[in-house]
Design a protein around this motif. Structure first.
Motif, mmCIF file in Angstrom:
data_model
loop_
_atom_site.group_PDB
_atom_site.id
_atom_site.type_symbol
_atom_site.label_atom_id
_atom_site.label_comp_id
_atom_site.label_asym_id
_atom_site.label_seq_id
_atom_site.Cartn_x
_atom_site.Cartn_y
_atom_site.Cartn_z
ATOM 1 N N ARG A 78 82.204 23.526 12.062
ATOM 2 C CA ARG A 78 83.597 23.066 11.997
ATOM 3 C C ARG A 78 83.673 21.679 11.370
ATOM 4 O O ARG A 78 84.611 21.374 10.622
ATOM 5 C CB ARG A 78 84.214 23.096 13.399
ATOM 6 C CG ARG A 78 84.365 24.513 13.921
ATOM 7 C CD ARG A 78 84.698 24.589 15.415
ATOM 8 N NE ARG A 78 84.451 25.950 15.904
ATOM 9 C CZ ARG A 78 84.576 26.339 17.157
ATOM 10 N NH1 ARG A 78 84.942 25.461 18.092
ATOM 11 N NH2 ARG A 78 84.325 27.594 17.504
ATOM 12 N N THR A 136 96.565 25.479 16.363
ATOM 13 C CA THR A 136 95.136 25.710 16.557
ATOM 14 C C THR A 136 94.623 26.762 15.590
ATOM 15 O O THR A 136 95.392 27.379 14.846
ATOM 16 C CB THR A 136 94.865 26.143 18.018
ATOM 17 O OG1 THR A 136 93.463 26.179 18.267
ATOM 18 C CG2 THR A 136 95.470 27.504 18.309
ATOM 19 N N GLY A 172 87.131 27.963 9.348
ATOM 20 C CA GLY A 172 88.113 27.554 10.346
ATOM 21 C C GLY A 172 88.368 26.057 10.320
ATOM 22 O O GLY A 172 89.519 25.607 10.382
ATOM 23 N N ASN A 204 83.230 29.561 11.135
ATOM 24 C CA ASN A 204 83.615 28.251 11.648
ATOM 25 C C ASN A 204 83.780 27.209 10.552
ATOM 26 O O ASN A 204 84.601 26.299 10.690
ATOM 27 C CB ASN A 204 82.581 27.774 12.675
ATOM 28 C CG ASN A 204 82.745 28.445 14.015
ATOM 29 O OD1 ASN A 204 83.808 28.393 14.618
ATOM 30 N ND2 ASN A 204 81.686 29.103 14.488
ATOM 31 N N ALA A 246 92.038 24.308 9.117
ATOM 32 C CA ALA A 246 92.690 23.357 10.017
ATOM 33 C C ALA A 246 92.987 22.052 9.291
ATOM 34 O O ALA A 246 94.099 21.509 9.359
ATOM 35 C CB ALA A 246 91.812 23.099 11.233
ATOM 36 N N ASN A 289 90.088 31.631 17.522
ATOM 37 C CA ASN A 289 88.676 31.988 17.575
ATOM 38 C C ASN A 289 88.588 33.343 18.281
ATOM 39 O O ASN A 289 88.826 33.417 19.484
ATOM 40 C CB ASN A 289 87.916 30.914 18.361
ATOM 41 C CG ASN A 289 86.421 31.088 18.328
ATOM 42 O OD1 ASN A 289 85.888 31.882 17.556
ATOM 43 N ND2 ASN A 289 85.723 30.347 19.175
ATOM 44 N N TYR A 303 91.199 24.159 18.178
ATOM 45 C CA TYR A 303 90.407 25.326 17.743
ATOM 46 C C TYR A 303 90.096 26.187 18.959
ATOM 47 O O TYR A 303 89.528 25.685 19.918
ATOM 48 C CB TYR A 303 89.098 24.862 17.102
ATOM 49 C CG TYR A 303 88.450 25.858 16.160
ATOM 50 C CD1 TYR A 303 88.336 25.580 14.802
ATOM 51 C CD2 TYR A 303 87.925 27.062 16.613
ATOM 52 C CE1 TYR A 303 87.724 26.466 13.924
ATOM 53 C CE2 TYR A 303 87.324 27.955 15.747
ATOM 54 C CZ TYR A 303 87.223 27.648 14.400
ATOM 55 O OH TYR A 303 86.624 28.534 13.534
#
Length: 352
Positions: free
Chosen positions: A203, A294, A172, A169, A176, A297, A279
Motif C-alpha cells: 500500500r 476507503t 489499492g 494492495n 486511494a 479489501n 483501507y
C-alpha cells in the motif's frame, strides 16, 4: 466372522455420485441436490454405512481438521474486523464439509515457532495463513513439512508450489492516493502499515507511485500497526512535522479512525481542512464521524477462495463443486507466481 465395514467410496459408487458429494450429503452439506441426497441416503441404508471419524483417521492418517493460522496476539485478533471477516469466509466453505476448524493464535511477544512446530507435527491436514510477518518463518516451516496450505496475502518468501490469494494492495494504495490528488489535495501524508507485513509495504508503494505520476512530493510517512491507537499517534506526529498537510491516506480503517480522532483534537475539519481515506471497508468506515472514504479489501472472498483451494487439494471437495452459475463476481487474476489476485474498489464517503 466379521463383515467388512463399507467405505465412503463404496457409498458414493452405490449412489452414483462423487466422493465429495457423498461426504456432503452424509454430513448435512447444503450444496447437494435432492436427487443426490436421496441416492446417498438409500446407499447408506443399503450398505449399513456408519461414519466413524476416529477409525477413518487411523486408516487415512487424516485429522479431518484444518487450521487458521494467525501469528498475532489474541487482543489483535479479537479487535480487528479483518479476522472476523476471515472466519466468515472460511466458514462459508467449511460448513459444507466434514472438516473442523482449529484456530492457532500466537501468544503475546512470542515468535511463530510454536505454531510452526504444531503444523510440522501433523495435527491438521492443511492450513490457511493470514496476517503473517517477515520474521515468522511460516513459509519455510510449511515448505519443510509439505503441509497443504494457502496464504491470504502475499508472503515475503514465496517458494515453488506455495499458493496464496491476495488483493492488489499496490493498486489499492494507488487508487486511494489518486482520489485525493483528483480532489485537489497537494500535500498528502500516509499512515503506513508495519514494514514487516507485505500489505503495509504494498500500500505504501501504491501511495508513492500515484504521487510520482502526479508530479507531487509525498508528505510525511509514519508507520502504525493497523490499530486505532497507532493511527492517532501517527496523525499527531504528522501534524507536528508538517501542519500544512491537506490529506492523509491511512493503510487501514482502524488507523484512519485514529487519525480522525487526532484531527478533531487538533481542531482540523474533515474533509474541509484535511481529507482522509482508509483501507478495508469491513464495518469501521460506516461508523466514523464523518463516514470514511476507503478502499474495499475483499477479505471474506479471499478467505473463501483460499479455503476452497485448500479443500480441493485435500480432496474434500472437487473443482466441479465450485462452479456456481449465479456467481457474477469477476474471477481473480493469476499472476506469474501463481498468486490469485483480486481487484480493490474505492468506496466514497464523506471524509474526502
Amino acid at each position: 466372522m466379521s463383515m467388512q465395514v463399507p467405505t465412503l467410496e463404496e457409498v458414493a459408487l452405490a449412489a452414483g455420485v462423487s466422493r465429495s458429494t457423498a461426504s456432503r450429503a452424509i454430513n448435512g452439506g447444503s450444496r447437494v441436490s435432492a436427487e443426490a441426497q436421496a441416492a446417498v441416503d438409500d446407499a447408506v441404508a443399503r450398505l449399513g454405512f456408519v461414519p466413524n471419524r476416529a477409525a477413518r483417521s487411523l486408516v487415512t492418517r487424516r485429522t479431518n481438521s484444518v487450521a487458521l493460522v494467525v501469528p498475532e496476539p489474541d487482543e489483535r485478533f479479537l479487535n480487528d474486523p479483518f479476522f472476523a471477516a476471515t472466519l466468515r469466509g472460511m466458514n462459508s466453505v467449511l460448513k459444507n464439509s466434514d472438516l473442523q476448524l482449529v484456530l492457532l493464535i500466537a501468544k503475546l511477544d512470542e515468535s511463530a515457532g510454536r505454531i510452526a512446530q504444531y503444523l510440522r507435527n501433523g495435527h491438521v491436514d492443511g492450513a490457511i495463513v493470514v496476517s503473517h510477518h517477515r520474521k515468522d518463518g511460516l513459509e519455510g516451516a510449511i515448505e519443510a513439512s509439505r503441509l497443504p496450505a494457502v496464504f491470504v496475502g502475499r508472503p515475503f518468501h514465496p517458494f515453488p508450489g506455495l499458493r496464496c490469494v491476495d488483493v492488489d494492495n499496490v493498486g489499492g494504495g494507488k487508487i486511494a492516493t489518486e482520489h485525493l490528488v483528483a480532489r485537489g489535495c497537494r500535500r498528502i501524508a500516509h499512515i503506513a502499515g508495519p514494514g514487516d507485513m507485505t500489505a503495509g509495504e504494498d500500500r505504501l508503494e501504491g501511495f508513492h507511485a500515484a504521487l510520482r505520476e502526479a508530479g507531487l512530493e509525498p508528505g510525511p510517512v509514519v508507520r502504525g500497526d493497523f490499530t486505532i491507537a497507532t493511527g492517532a499517534s501517527a496523525m499527531d506526529q504528522i501534524l507536528a512535522e508538517d501542519p500544512s498537510i491537506d490529506a492523509v491516506f491511512a493503510a487501514s480503517d482502524l488507523m484512519a479512525s485514529g487519525a480522525l480522532q487526532s484531527l478533531a483534537a487538533h481542531g482540523r475539519r474533515v474533509p474541509e481542512d484535511v481529507a482522509v481515506i482508509g483501507y478495508d471497508d469491513l464495518g469501521v468506515a460506516d461508523d466514523t464521524v464523518p463516514a470514511l472514504t476507503t478502499v474495499a479489501n475483499p477479505v471474506v472472498r479471499m478467505a473463501r477462495l483460499a479455503t476452497e483451494e485448500l479443500l480441493v487439494t485435500l480432496g474434500a471437495i472437487s473443482a466441479e463443486d465450485l462452479a456456481d452459475p449465479s456467481d457474477t463476481e469477476l474471477p481473480p487474476v493469476v499472476d506469474p507466481t501463481g498468486r490469485s489476485v483480486l481487484a480493490p474498489v474505492l468506496v466514497l464517503r464523506a471524509s474526502s
